[in-house]
Design an enzyme around this catalytic site. Sequence first.
Site, PDB file in Angstrom:
ATOM      1  N   LYS A 178      54.524  97.941  26.856  1.00 24.75           N
ATOM      2  CA  LYS A 178      55.341  97.475  27.971  1.00 24.75           C
ATOM      3  C   LYS A 178      54.397  97.250  29.141  1.00 24.75           C
ATOM      4  CE  LYS A 178      57.862  99.459  31.179  1.00 24.75           C
ATOM      5  NZ  LYS A 178      57.529  98.518  32.265  1.00 24.75           N
ATOM      6  N   GLY A 235      51.927 107.577  34.364  1.00 28.89           N
ATOM      7  CA  GLY A 235      52.678 107.164  35.544  1.00 28.89           C
ATOM      8  C   GLY A 235      53.209 108.349  36.310  1.00 28.89           C
ATOM      9  N   SER A 236      54.310 108.144  36.989  1.00 22.90           N
ATOM     10  CA  SER A 236      54.814 109.176  37.896  1.00 22.90           C
ATOM     11  C   SER A 236      55.560 110.276  37.150  1.00 22.90           C
ATOM     12  CB  SER A 236      55.743 108.558  38.940  1.00 22.90           C
ATOM     13  OG  SER A 236      57.000 108.278  38.359  1.00 22.90           O
ATOM     14  N   ARG A 237      55.673 111.424  37.794  1.00 23.88           N
ATOM     15  CA  ARG A 237      56.357 112.532  37.154  1.00 23.88           C
ATOM     16  C   ARG A 237      57.855 112.287  36.959  1.00 23.88           C
ATOM     17  NH1 ARG A 237      56.011 118.691  39.315  1.00 23.88           N
ATOM     18  NH2 ARG A 237      53.874 118.030  39.748  1.00 23.88           N
ATOM     19  N   GLY A 240      58.202 109.943  34.060  1.00 23.31           N
ATOM     20  CA  GLY A 240      57.700 110.607  32.852  1.00 23.31           C
ATOM     21  C   GLY A 240      58.686 111.620  32.308  1.00 23.31           C
ATOM     22  N   GLU A 257      50.959 111.381  30.895  1.00 29.16           N
ATOM     23  CA  GLU A 257      50.007 111.809  31.908  1.00 29.16           C
ATOM     24  C   GLU A 257      50.693 111.515  33.216  1.00 29.16           C
ATOM     25  OE1 GLU A 257      46.883 110.682  34.447  1.00 29.16           O
ATOM     26  OE2 GLU A 257      46.097 109.816  32.573  1.00 29.16           O
ATOM     27  N   CYS A 294      44.376 108.993  38.993  1.00 24.44           N
ATOM     28  CA  CYS A 294      45.000 110.241  38.524  1.00 24.44           C
ATOM     29  C   CYS A 294      44.177 111.443  38.931  1.00 24.44           C
ATOM     30  CB  CYS A 294      45.083 110.284  37.005  1.00 24.44           C
ATOM     31  SG  CYS A 294      45.496 108.747  36.229  1.00 24.44           S
ATOM     32  N   GLU A 386      52.108 115.540  44.764  1.00 21.60           N
ATOM     33  CA  GLU A 386      51.065 114.529  44.576  1.00 21.60           C
ATOM     34  C   GLU A 386      51.323 113.370  45.525  1.00 21.60           C
ATOM     35  OE1 GLU A 386      48.937 112.008  40.962  1.00 21.60           O
ATOM     36  OE2 GLU A 386      51.118 112.074  41.053  1.00 21.60           O
TER      37      GLU A 386
END
Lengths: 523, 523
Positions: A178, A235-237, A240, A257, A294, A386
Amino acid sequence: MDVAKVLIAGDWRKANSDSTFQAENPATRQQLPTPFPISNWKDCDDALAAASHAAQDLRKIEPERIAAFLEAYANNIESSAAQLIEAAHEETALPISPRLKDVELPRTVNQLRQAAAAAREESWKHAALDLKLNIRSCFAPIGPVVVLGPNNFPFAFNGVSGGDFAAAIAVGNPVIAKAHPLHPNTTRLLAEEALKALATAGLPMATVQMIYQLSNEDGLRLMSDPRVGAIAFTGSRPVGLRLKEAAESAGTPVYLEMSSINPVIFLPGALAERGDQLAQELADSCLAGSGQFCTSPNLILLPQSDATETLLQKVATIFKDRPSQPLLSSGGREHLSQGVTALRDAGAQLVTGGDIADGPGYRYANTLLRTTAQHFLSSNKALQREVFGNATLAVTATDPAQLLEVIQSLEGNLTGSIYSSNSGTDDVVYDQLAPALRQHVGRLLNDKMPTGVAVSPAMNHGGPYPSTSHPGFTAVGIPTSLTRFAALQCYDNVRQSRLPNVLKDKIENPATWRLIDGTWVQG
Amino acid sequence: MDVAKVLIAGDWRKANSDSTFQAENPATRQQLPTPFPISNWKDCDDALAAASHAAQDLRKIEPERIAAFLEAYANNIESSAAQLIEAAHEETALPISPRLKDVELPRTVNQLRQAAAAAREESWKHAALDLKLNIRSCFAPIGPVVVLGPNNFPFAFNGVSGGDFAAAIAVGNPVIAKAHPLHPNTTRLLAEEALKALATAGLPMATVQMIYQLSNEDGLRLMSDPRVGAIAFTGSRPVGLRLKEAAESAGTPVYLEMSSINPVIFLPGALAERGDQLAQELADSCLAGSGQFCTSPNLILLPQSDATETLLQKVATIFKDRPSQPLLSSGGREHLSQGVTALRDAGAQLVTGGDIADGPGYRYANTLLRTTAQHFLSSNKALQREVFGNATLAVTATDPAQLLEVIQSLEGNLTGSIYSSNSGTDDVVYDQLAPALRQHVGRLLNDKMPTGVAVSPAMNHGGPYPSTSHPGFTAVGIPTSLTRFAALQCYDNVRQSRLPNVLKDKIENPATWRLIDGTWVQG
């Protein structure tokens, strides 16, 4: 302008789609002309069906052909480098040099070539033979892998060309990529090169498929489709965690991640010895890629001292003096701005920056915040947020015990760095802090900034939750990153001629390491 | 009689508990005298706090002492074998010989000794050194491991002595074991021997802790506690899935071995060649341990033929003639009975058995069911139900294509077996079926029943979901089973003296295999 086509089952075809989106040049804020489709479920379903067939076919194909594909693809990327770099620069505003041309693109083709070498060598299969009992096992392809790349690496982590892609393919899995919606055209161009390379190598044409965007609903449905073998996401939490829940509800391994604030700790002896140099190193690392890495240091831990004040002043000066760079998107700047506000609301003091910055595109002033360890511990959760971009938080501690308490309060991170003196004066404190930091990070560094992740078999670009979804795996480092996309397959009393080549008594490949009755043997 | 005490933080202490349960002798249906506590959350909290400290201490301890503990424990089990076997026989009704005394107990001490050898050798750490870049990584303890053992192996899979326990300890993790409520006294006796061995080896006394039972609520809370490093569970799918959801919500790796029907496929040539022998082998495997094995063949696939009818008749005769053995519990028989009813409701025909059987304890008649492949495909989900016990379903197919369709319809399983002729007449069909079966099983067997899982480095006692929770790991096989309980830890530019021993340039342990710049080197 025509809507871009999706790559499904070996063809560039019109998407099943009711809506489109357009990318933007973040340096100029100008919308780019091509409309890209938001695919309906039908595209996913077709891609999954084609991937399932490709997965079967790939299992019969010699590793040499997989390696040949990866190498042909790397060559194609190099041949088309000018066009790719132009597209990526247009969509991300990342500098052409030094970055896209001389760092990220070479890294990307290097990863593909390392993956090719790993596929060819076959040692990643960890073939284990118990000759006496005639039981043998090895890692084998897990099935179609869905790869969702991040916004910040248009080549090296792209779903259709990055480290996850290379690892999944090297194992022998088809990939459904994607695209990240911030760089669809770059992704399209890469996919074109991949498709040509599939033809060159004679792999199933559905080995690489690519769609641009999905509704949230279809995205989650894709995560939980039983035809998917594994999922990789960077990507972002918040995103994710939603993907994680959907994938795990179907029992599908999902490698995420997600987030990391990458604590960097300066001990007193190091500050005394080389404070000026450390300020420079720190500022360079924090501002590299506008902090959109990251592994960007978001949290700096220091002793309360004059040397710390000197270092922070120097960092603040560099932050002020160095022009901020365009960020990847308007949304990215908005998130960064919200993050800085949240840190300030949680009690962090602004040293410099803290607002949007002038200049073309979406810029934010290089931002340094600070607080005490005592306060950090009292607003622990809020201050571990973050903040993705060119902002960092310095925390000063009265003594090593307080520093230890801060370390023990940390969530899981990808990295943690400790700078200590060369003369040994920090060794006692190091020995107190390092064991605690070790448990909170995937990679422990000495006297080195965490940015810049080498593609080495010994690398771990992973870490405890919530930096990733599983502390036993790495997203970078070949061949170790391949294991994520493999299933362990055992053969018990299976006749010699029916075994996969890598498990036969005699093996043709002279490079392959195998564990035979407890001894590692090559070839 | 006094309520049994729980083992927390090195002490046998009165449980925090509001209620108790008692075990039963399933051979006599007599309740056993000792009340065992159902612990409140306070016991979990105390155990977690003690385990967290033990985890820290264990990280500093030399592998030799961990190995010494595992060996002392194995010795203690052997010294107390008579008492342990008596307790296990009383609580499970499993035969003393051949089973508890001469199979399961020796296997258990063998596992502990193999785990000791792996801990001492350190090769499981997969130390990888990139000398040029000075990047190094290895596997390291993941933190406290909660182990929940199943009902069917009071020693070899017991939470406080079995394969998961041995693997978690060998890595250097403390274990919190939850006893299975069908054999609490056996578990108590084992824990006593473990505690003595901890003292002998000088390990932290909270390295092994044990509680008997928890409320569902506290059990799920334990799964999601952030102090837990990983979880291992062997048991039923409904329970496993609930634990999985709780653990994954906290980002904790959870290794479940949940269910498997272990398809066994007989090809025509094999039936022609040695049908009588195969009938015997099959019946023996199905009835071993009253079918209460994870790898018991619950699904037999055969061609429609006279030879198949002959085989099924012979199996039916053995099933009828051989007295059924007591099952592990009343509840187990009830589940078995419900399972057989469900299969019949889904259209399977009863060949023999199908009801509870006479004799002391809880017995169920050895049960053979059958149906056609066509029907199996039409009631696919219902007919893949795992029926835990001495019952099996035979499915006859008109041709290899139909057999293939059945195989493709299967959920993930631990094992799959194919019997083919020695003369080669089945080879074409084998080549059609085996690749499909391969993708649905963790262990593919030729001409061999799946029961009996060798503890070999090449073993895979794992498989695709939902037989387990991750296809990349095995619950049996040392040292491969250890990786489940390890985190990948990288050291980047870390000074030589600060590295763990296994990552230093020069290593003292002559046995350790390490991957140095791409080459496996020992010592």
